[in-house]
Scaffold this motif. Structure first.
Motif, mmCIF file in Angstrom:
data_model
loop_
_atom_site.group_PDB
_atom_site.id
_atom_site.type_symbol
_atom_site.label_atom_id
_atom_site.label_comp_id
_atom_site.label_asym_id
_atom_site.label_seq_id
_atom_site.Cartn_x
_atom_site.Cartn_y
_atom_site.Cartn_z
ATOM 1 N N GLU A 9 0.859 -1.249 -0.090
ATOM 2 C CA GLU A 9 0.076 0.041 0.097
ATOM 3 C C GLU A 9 0.772 1.297 0.110
ATOM 4 O OE1 GLU A 9 -4.207 1.451 2.230
ATOM 5 O OE2 GLU A 9 -2.750 0.134 3.189
ATOM 6 N N LEU A 10 2.170 1.105 0.464
ATOM 7 C CA LEU A 10 2.869 2.392 0.519
ATOM 8 C C LEU A 10 4.269 2.383 -0.791
ATOM 9 C CD1 LEU A 10 3.673 2.163 4.508
ATOM 10 C CD2 LEU A 10 1.972 3.417 3.244
ATOM 11 N N ARG A 11 4.223 1.349 -1.382
ATOM 12 C CA ARG A 11 5.452 1.118 -2.272
ATOM 13 C C ARG A 11 5.483 2.234 -3.392
ATOM 14 N NH1 ARG A 11 4.943 -4.786 -3.914
ATOM 15 N NH2 ARG A 11 5.229 -5.135 -1.566
ATOM 16 N N ASP A 12 4.342 2.659 -3.936
ATOM 17 C CA ASP A 12 4.564 3.619 -4.965
ATOM 18 C C ASP A 12 4.778 4.997 -4.388
ATOM 19 O OD1 ASP A 12 3.891 1.826 -6.848
ATOM 20 O OD2 ASP A 12 1.705 2.334 -7.061
ATOM 21 N N ALA A 13 4.264 5.273 -3.450
ATOM 22 C CA ALA A 13 4.355 6.675 -2.676
ATOM 23 C C ALA A 13 5.999 6.660 -2.287
ATOM 24 C CB ALA A 13 3.412 6.715 -1.442
ATOM 25 N N VAL A 14 6.244 5.690 -1.471
ATOM 26 C CA VAL A 14 7.581 5.837 -0.987
ATOM 27 C C VAL A 14 8.789 5.833 -2.205
ATOM 28 C CG1 VAL A 14 9.369 4.119 -0.097
ATOM 29 C CG2 VAL A 14 7.201 4.400 1.042
ATOM 30 N N LYS A 16 8.268 7.608 -4.857
ATOM 31 C CA LYS A 16 8.432 8.787 -5.357
ATOM 32 C C LYS A 16 8.880 9.980 -4.317
ATOM 33 C CE LYS A 16 4.137 8.085 -8.315
ATOM 34 N NZ LYS A 16 2.835 8.412 -8.349
ATOM 35 N N PHE A 17 9.436 9.589 -3.177
ATOM 36 C CA PHE A 17 9.723 10.273 -1.916
ATOM 37 C C PHE A 17 11.314 10.929 -2.262
ATOM 38 C CE2 PHE A 17 11.164 11.625 2.174
ATOM 39 C CZ PHE A 17 10.177 12.300 2.673
ATOM 40 N N PHE A 284 1.964 9.465 4.708
ATOM 41 C CA PHE A 284 0.794 8.800 3.937
ATOM 42 C C PHE A 284 -0.333 8.474 4.645
ATOM 43 C CE2 PHE A 284 5.348 7.160 2.731
ATOM 44 C CZ PHE A 284 5.524 8.040 1.607
ATOM 45 N N THR A 287 -3.967 5.904 4.149
ATOM 46 C CA THR A 287 -3.829 4.474 3.684
ATOM 47 C C THR A 287 -4.549 3.715 4.838
ATOM 48 O OG1 THR A 287 -1.650 4.354 4.592
ATOM 49 C CG2 THR A 287 -1.820 5.040 2.299
#
Length: 309
Positions: A9-14, A16-17, A284, A287
C-alpha cells in the motif's frame, strides 16, 4: 531497499519520495527555509491555534473550541534534529484535540547544527514547565499531560520524560513515542548504510546526530538526555506506547528500548507494523496501514485515560 520489502500500500508513494543530501549545508539551509515557508496553518473545525514565546522558546497551542477534557499533551516534532517545525504537525495535533478534547502544546525547539545539545531538550523542558505552570488557565489538570513526539521528536520526548522524572514534581501521564530516534550509536554502524532504508537512512542519521552532538557521536561521553537509549535505569517512568515499522532504520534500537522499559517494570505497548518505513503514517495518512497504526495508538491513549476517571 528492494520495493518488495515495502508494504504494497505504501510502495508507490515511497518510490516517489525525494532523497535530499542534507549533509550539504547549503541544501540543509534551503530545506529549512522551504519547510518553514511551505507549512501552512490548517483551519480545523473545533480547534483554535495560537502561538507565543516562553522564555525565548516558540510554542504552538491547539485548544478545543468546545468542551475540554482537562487533558493535555506536549508534542515534539521530528526532522532528524536538523529540520522541521511545530507547524508541520498541525494535522496530528488537531486530531488529538478533536479525538480526546485535549489541549496540545507543540514546541518549536532550536535546531542543530546551529544549536547543538542541549538546546533542543532544554527548549522542550522549558515548554513542559510552562505547560505545568499554566495548566489551570488552559483548562488542563497538570497531572493529566502526555508527552509525545515523532522520530527525532520521539527521542526528545523520551529524553524529556527522563528529565522530568529526575527533576521530581508532576510526571507525564504517559509517553507516546512514534518511531523514536533514541540511540546515536546506530549512526556509527556503517553496515547499515548499504540497506538504504526508505525515508530516513543511516547516512542521514549520521548527519543528524553529528549536527546535534558533534564529534561525540558514538563515543563514551554522550549524555543520557542526548540519546535516551543510553540511560541504564528505566524504572519508575510513566507508561509508554512505542510504534515502529519493521523496515524503519530505528526498528532495532526501538525494540530494544521497549523491551528494556518492560523489563524495568514500565507498562509499555509496542506496536510493530510489518513492512512499514519511517514516518509512514504522517507522510501517507490516507492508507489503511496508517489508519490501523493510529487506531492502535488511540486505543492506548483511551485506555490510559480510562484509568484516570
Amino acid at each position: 531497499m528492494k520495493p518488495n520489502k515495502i508494504h504494497p500500500e505504501l510502495r508507490d508513494a515511497v518510490a516517489k519520495f525525494p532523497s535530499l543530501p542534507l549533509h550539504n549545508r547549503a541544501v540543509l539551509f534551503l530545506v529549512k527555509v522551504v519547510t518553514s515557508l511551505s507549512a501552512k496553518t490548517l483551519k480545523v473545525p473545533g480547534v483554535s491555534i495560537s502561538t507565543k514565546r516562553v522564555n525565548g522558546v516558540k510554542i504552538r497551542i491547539y485548544s478545543p473550541t468546545g468542551k475540554s477534557s482537562a487533558v493535555g499533551l506536549l508534542w515534539i516534532h521530528g526532522g532528524g534534529l536538523i529540520i522541521g517545525s511545530a507547524k508541520m504537525n498541525d494535522r496530528e495535533c488537531s486530531d488529538y484535540v478533536n479525538k480526546f478534547g485535549m489541549t496540545v502544546v507543540s514546541v518549536d525547539y532550536r535546531l542543530a547544527p546551529r544549536h547543538r545539545y542541549p538546546a533542543a531538550i532544554d527548549d522542550c523542558f522549558t515548554a513542559w514547565n510552562w505547560f505545568q505552570e499554566n495548566a489551570a488557565s488552559l483548562q488542563v489538570k497538570k497531572e493529566r499531560i502526555f508527552i509525545a513526539g515523532q522520530s527525532a521528536g520521539g527521542g526528545l520526548a523520551a529524553a524529556l520524560v527522563h528529565r522530568v522524572h529526575d527533576q521530581g514534581g508532576t510526571p507525564a501521564l504517559a509517553q507516546l513515542l512514534y518511531y523514536p530516534m533514541l540511540d546515536d550509536r546506530t549512526a556509527t554502524r556503517r553496515d547499515l548504510d548499504a540497506i538504504k532504508h526508505p525515508i530516513w537512512n543511516n547516512s542521514l542519521n549520521l548527519v543528524g546526530w553529528s549536527a546535534y552532538l558533534g564529534d561525540a557521536v558514538g563515543g563514551p561521553a554522550v549524555p543520557d538526555y542526548a540519546a535516551p537509549a543510553r540511560r541504564n535505569n528505566l524504572s519508575g517512568l510513566p507508561p509508554a506506547w512505542l510504534g515502529i515499522g519493521s523496515i524503519d532504520l530505528f526498528h532495532q534500537e526501538d525494540i530494544e528500548y521497549a523491551e528494556r522499559l518492560s523489563a524495568a517494570g514500565v507498562q509499555c505497548q509496542l506496536d510493530v507494523i510489518d513492512m512499514a518505513p519511517h514516518g509512514f503514517d504522517s507522510l501517507f495518512p490516507n492508507t489503511d496501514v496508517s489508519r490501523d497504526f493510529i487506531a492502535k495508538h488511540d486505543n492506548f491513549v483511551a485506555a490510559i485515560l480510562a484509568k484516570q476517571v
